[in-house]
Design a protein around this motif. Structure first.
Motif, short mmCIF file in Angstrom:
data_model
loop_
_atom_site.label_atom_id
_atom_site.label_comp_id
_atom_site.label_asym_id
_atom_site.label_seq_id
_atom_site.Cartn_x
_atom_site.Cartn_y
_atom_site.Cartn_z
N LEU A 195 0.82 -1.21 0.00
CA LEU A 195 0.00 0.00 0.00
C LEU A 195 0.86 1.26 0.00
O LEU A 195 0.56 2.23 -0.72
CB LEU A 195 -0.93 0.00 1.22
CG LEU A 195 -2.09 -1.00 1.20
CD1 LEU A 195 -2.84 -0.96 2.53
CD2 LEU A 195 -3.05 -0.68 0.05
N ASN A 196 1.91 1.27 0.82
CA ASN A 196 2.81 2.42 0.86
C ASN A 196 3.46 2.67 -0.51
O ASN A 196 3.60 3.81 -0.95
CB ASN A 196 3.89 2.22 1.92
CG ASN A 196 3.32 2.28 3.33
OD1 ASN A 196 2.25 2.83 3.55
ND2 ASN A 196 4.04 1.70 4.28
N LYS B 70 2.21 1.76 -3.42
CA LYS B 70 1.18 2.26 -4.34
C LYS B 70 0.87 3.73 -4.08
O LYS B 70 0.71 4.51 -5.01
CB LYS B 70 -0.09 1.41 -4.20
CG LYS B 70 0.04 0.00 -4.76
CD LYS B 70 -1.27 -0.76 -4.61
CE LYS B 70 -1.15 -2.18 -5.19
NZ LYS B 70 -2.41 -2.95 -5.03
N ASN B 71 0.77 4.09 -2.78
CA ASN B 71 0.49 5.49 -2.43
C ASN B 71 1.61 6.41 -2.90
O ASN B 71 1.36 7.54 -3.35
CB ASN B 71 0.31 5.63 -0.92
CG ASN B 71 -1.00 5.03 -0.43
OD1 ASN B 71 -1.95 4.92 -1.21
ND2 ASN B 71 -1.06 4.65 0.82
N GLN B 72 2.85 5.95 -2.76
CA GLN B 72 3.98 6.76 -3.19
C GLN B 72 3.94 6.98 -4.71
O GLN B 72 4.18 8.09 -5.20
CB GLN B 72 5.29 6.09 -2.79
CG GLN B 72 6.53 6.93 -3.09
CD GLN B 72 7.80 6.28 -2.56
OE1 GLN B 72 7.76 5.19 -1.99
NE2 GLN B 72 8.92 6.94 -2.75
N LEU C 290 1.23 6.89 -6.52
CA LEU C 290 0.09 7.76 -6.80
C LEU C 290 0.45 9.22 -6.55
O LEU C 290 0.09 10.10 -7.34
CB LEU C 290 -1.10 7.35 -5.93
CG LEU C 290 -2.38 8.18 -6.09
CD1 LEU C 290 -2.89 8.08 -7.53
CD2 LEU C 290 -3.44 7.70 -5.12
N MET C 291 1.16 9.50 -5.44
CA MET C 291 1.57 10.86 -5.13
C MET C 291 2.50 11.40 -6.20
O MET C 291 2.41 12.57 -6.60
CB MET C 291 2.25 10.91 -3.76
CG MET C 291 1.31 10.67 -2.58
SD MET C 291 -0.01 11.91 -2.49
CE MET C 291 0.95 13.37 -2.18
#
Length: 283
Positions: A50-51, A53-55, A57-58
């Motif tokens: 998740l981290n 993927k979030n990175q 996405l950001m």
């Protein structure tokens, strides 16, 4: 060697025996601990994914934001480049000099004011300027309006502090003045006095912009902040009073901006604009 049977028996008697129930309980406990460790490991793997993927996405959002900003800047540059500003300013200055040679003093003044207005308007809308610059722009704008309406608009200005030290978003005063002309002067087409009084209150800068026009109804006052700032509520600059309010509050906080609009029929309107004191000193 022969084993000492008595010693062996002694040690044997010291051995503690565990019941089958304790062994089963211990086994179950070990299974619970093992399952918990497995779950922790799985959760850590999921969290890492998740981290990651979030990175990603950001990073995509940042790239998209940079591209959108670049596109907006490019569009603005294309619009500005359609008429070369230097060519336009030089042309206006030429007209002003010709008017001077022809003793057309009013034409010269209006042309000079228009050149200064256009140069000022091409500055970055996101930048802060001094109150002195804003007042200079306002005077040039009113110079044109006074010529248009044959000097029926009278302008007064009283400032009790150093205008150079006060900062504000560019084009914050002119939309208020223009609103006063459109809603206060044009309907009656008679002499109107527009006054700007600046003073300090509790370390805040207060600008009261008043006119002696026809005034506005409560519905008209309420509608001022109901528009986006482009359309009916904006005119010369394309910037309405709602836009002014949003930009001031963006830079300085919600306690600043247009804090009051008082209007009475056949008496006039007063708009109170509050800014932080960024160094103003009383005269």
């Amino acid at each position: 060697l022969p084993i000492d049977q008595e010693l062996l028996q002694l040690y044997f008697e010291k051995i503690e025996f565990t019941s089958q129930k304790k062994i089963e309980a211990s086994t179950e406990m070990l299974q619970l601990v093992a399952n918990h460790i497995v779950k922790l490991g799985a959760n850590n793997l999921v969290q890492e994914e998740l981290n990651e993927k979030n990175q990603k996405l950001m990073e995509e959002i940042k790239v998209r934001s940079r591209l959108e900003k670049l596109l907006q800047e490019t569009q603005l540059k294309v619009l500005q480049s359609q008429i070369n500003p230097h060519f336009l300013f030089n042309t206006l200055n030429t007209i002003s000099r010709l008017a001077y040679l022809e003793n057309a003093e009013q034409t010269q003044n209006v042309t000079y004011s228009l050149a200064k207005i256009m140069r000022y308007s091409l500055r970055n809308i996101d930048q802060l300027v001094s109150l002195r610059e804003e007042l200079d722009y306002t005077r040039n704008y009113l110079n044109i309006q006074q010529s248009r309406f044959r000097n029926q608009i009278h302008y007064e200005e009283i400032i009790d502090f150093d205008t150079e030290a006060i900062k504000m978003p560019i084009l914050s005063i002119q939309p208020i003045i223009e609103n006063a002309i459109i809603h206060g002067f044009e309907p009656q087409d008679s002499r109107v006095v527009i006054n700007i009084h600046g003073f300090l209150v509790d370390n805040h800068v207060v600008l009261e912009i008043s006119d002696t026009g026809v005034g506005m109804t409560e519905e008209k006052v309420a509608s001022i902040f109901s528009h986006s700032g482009v359309g009916k509520n904006s005119h010369t600059t394309g910037i309405g009073m709602n836009n002014v309010q949003k930009r001031i509050q963006y830079y300085f906080g919600e306690e600043y901006g247009i804090t009051a609009i008082e209007s009475k029929s056949e008496v006039g309107t007063t708009v109170r604009l509050v800014l932080p004191n960024s160094g103003g000193v009383l005269y």
